[in-house]
Design a protein around this motif. Structure first.
Motif, PDB file in Angstrom:
ATOM      1  N   THR A 255      -5.497  -2.258   7.798  1.00 16.14           N
ATOM      2  CA  THR A 255      -4.659  -2.550   6.720  1.00 16.14           C
ATOM      3  C   THR A 255      -3.847  -3.604   7.013  1.00 16.14           C
ATOM      4  O   THR A 255      -3.458  -4.101   5.644  1.00 16.14           O
ATOM      5  N   PHE A 256      -3.125  -3.627   7.635  1.00 12.07           N
ATOM      6  CA  PHE A 256      -2.229  -5.239   8.536  1.00 12.07           C
ATOM      7  C   PHE A 256      -2.757  -5.946   8.066  1.00 12.07           C
ATOM      8  O   PHE A 256      -1.966  -6.955   8.151  1.00 12.07           O
TER       9      PHE A 256
ATOM     10  N   SER B  55       4.467  -8.128   2.677  1.00 11.85           N
ATOM     11  CA  SER B  55       5.631  -7.467   2.645  1.00 11.85           C
ATOM     12  C   SER B  55       5.115  -5.858   2.102  1.00 11.85           C
ATOM     13  O   SER B  55       4.106  -5.480   1.586  1.00 11.85           O
ATOM     14  N   LEU B  56       6.337  -5.004   2.134  1.00 10.42           N
ATOM     15  CA  LEU B  56       6.736  -3.536   2.064  1.00 10.42           C
ATOM     16  C   LEU B  56       8.394  -3.910   1.306  1.00 10.42           C
ATOM     17  O   LEU B  56       8.779  -4.381   2.254  1.00 10.42           O
ATOM     18  N   THR B  57       8.089  -2.623   0.872  1.00  5.31           N
ATOM     19  CA  THR B  57       9.195  -1.765   0.458  1.00  5.31           C
ATOM     20  C   THR B  57       9.285  -0.285   0.608  1.00  5.31           C
ATOM     21  O   THR B  57       8.255   0.451   0.839  1.00  5.31           O
TER      22      THR B  57
ATOM     23  N   ILE C 210      13.067  -3.777   2.046  1.00  4.34           N
ATOM     24  CA  ILE C 210      12.249  -5.575   2.646  1.00  4.34           C
ATOM     25  C   ILE C 210      11.624  -5.473   3.548  1.00  4.34           C
ATOM     26  O   ILE C 210      12.603  -5.641   4.733  1.00  4.34           O
ATOM     27  N   ARG C 211      10.542  -5.025   3.548  1.00  2.57           N
ATOM     28  CA  ARG C 211      10.484  -5.541   5.137  1.00  2.57           C
ATOM     29  C   ARG C 211       9.074  -6.494   5.068  1.00  2.57           C
ATOM     30  O   ARG C 211       8.130  -6.261   4.816  1.00  2.57           O
ATOM     31  N   ALA C 212       9.306  -7.978   5.978  1.00  4.75           N
ATOM     32  CA  ALA C 212       8.119  -8.925   5.250  1.00  4.75           C
ATOM     33  C   ALA C 212       7.486  -9.080   7.257  1.00  4.75           C
ATOM     34  O   ALA C 212       7.452  -8.243   7.591  1.00  4.75           O
ATOM     35  N   ARG C 213       5.825  -9.206   7.020  1.00  4.79           N
ATOM     36  CA  ARG C 213       4.987  -8.676   7.999  1.00  4.79           C
ATOM     37  C   ARG C 213       5.508  -9.523   9.396  1.00  4.79           C
ATOM     38  O   ARG C 213       5.316  -8.561   9.883  1.00  4.79           O
TER      39      ARG C 213
ATOM     40  N   GLN D 179       6.299   0.613  -1.808  1.00  8.32           N
ATOM     41  CA  GLN D 179       5.036  -0.660  -1.870  1.00  8.32           C
ATOM     42  C   GLN D 179       4.859  -1.311  -0.828  1.00  8.32           C
ATOM     43  O   GLN D 179       5.311  -1.544   0.123  1.00  8.32           O
ATOM     44  N   ALA D 180       3.687  -1.623  -1.001  1.00  9.24           N
ATOM     45  CA  ALA D 180       3.063  -2.983   0.136  1.00  9.24           C
ATOM     46  C   ALA D 180       2.535  -4.307  -1.325  1.00  9.24           C
ATOM     47  O   ALA D 180       1.621  -3.590  -2.105  1.00  9.24           O
TER      48      ALA D 180
END
Length: 289
Positions: free
Chosen positions: A130-131, A136-138, A148-151, A170-171
């Motif tokens: 998946t990654f 990024s992720l919420t 928010i997290r950046a890859r 959220q992705a």
């Protein structure tokens, strides 16, 4: 929406499990954050439910609160990027990206998960994870804050997004333009191969065991003579030995008993200690909770 004593078995891919004490269905990201903060403030056990595809829920059910993210179903495209709610199923996402002419996620074909759970466990197949296309992720942090997290700030590993207890709401994925026809051909080929090698039409939790370094759990289970082994309504699949299937009469107790038998035999015959990939809900054993 909040309900009490809600049966979980119909929401589990395995169709096994007792009721949740409290079942919460948020309608938006802020609702998820509120639910998590409330559970934290009142010291309530909390479980996040997506597609229920890799969970073994105890026959007695789950104490505390189960939050189901199935209402977070928005899909937004901006150029080659697609932002997806945690409750979108992977099959729905694959159809949407195929129709939009965006390629890259076909490697996730056949995984019966929702996006939030797929990211949390870095779900994947032999073709990819998946990654690989994640930007990024919420998330809702464990303390209930949205973030928010950046890859580049994430360190996923095999079947673990390593999110530190954060909940994905959220992705965003970066994909590549391609024709819908070419994407569909790859999608179909992957699905046909998966149908030939895995019991995708039967009730299961996907792979029961993590693959040990340099080996395959299914090969070890088969080598130990466990293929088609059965405990009441739960059986080691005769198609793929890393799957346990439910004939619709099995229980969580049957599943755990079969796991114990298989793990012990693999250790005895092959000298390898298998580690579960399935997640346990509602079991008193700390290793199964």
């Amino acid at each position: 929406a909040v309900r009490l004593s809600v049966p979980l078995a119909p929401m589990m891919h395995l169709r096994i499990g007792g009721p949740a004490d409290c079942f919460v269905e948020p309608f938006g990201e802020q609702d998820v954050a509120l639910a998590i903060r409330t559970c934290r403030e009142h010291d309530l056990p909390l479980h996040m439910l997506g597609g229920g595809s890799n969970i073994l829920c105890a026959d007695a059910g789950v104490r505390g609160v189960v939050v189901h993210l199935g209402n977070l179903k928005r899909i937004v495209r901006e150029g080659n990027r697609v932002t997806v709610g945690a409750g979108v199923t992977l099959p729905s996402l694959l159809r949407a990206t195929k129709e939009a002419g965006l390629a890259g996620l076909e490697k996730l074909t056949g995984i019966p998960a929702e996006v939030g759970g797929a990211v949390a466990m870095n779900a994947g197949t032999r073709d990819g994870e998946t990654f690989e296309h994640l930007v990024s992720l919420t998330v809702v942090e464990p303390d209930g804050r949205l973030g928010i997290r950046a890859r580049e700030d994430l360190s996923p590993r095999y079947r673990d997004g390593q999110l530190g207890g954060a909940t994905v709401v959220q992705a965003t994925f970066e994909l590549e333009p391609d024709s819908p026809e070419a994407i569909f051909e790859r999608f179909s080929a992957s699905l046909q191969a998966r149908n030939k090698s895995q019991p995708v039409t039967q009730r299961s939790v996907g792979c029961v065991w993590q693959n040990p370094d340099g080996d395959a759990a299914g090969r070890l289970v088969e080598a130990a003579g466990c293929k088609a082994m059965r405990v009441n309504g739960i059986q080691v699949s005769d198609k793929h030995a890393n799957y346990f299937v439910n004939d619709d009469t099995g229980t969580a107790a049957d599943f755990v008993a079969l796991m114990d038998q298989v793990r012990n035999r693999v250790k005895q015959k092959c000298g390898v200690e298998l580690e579960p990939e399935v997640k346990f809900w509602g079991f008193p054993d700390p290793s199964r909770s």
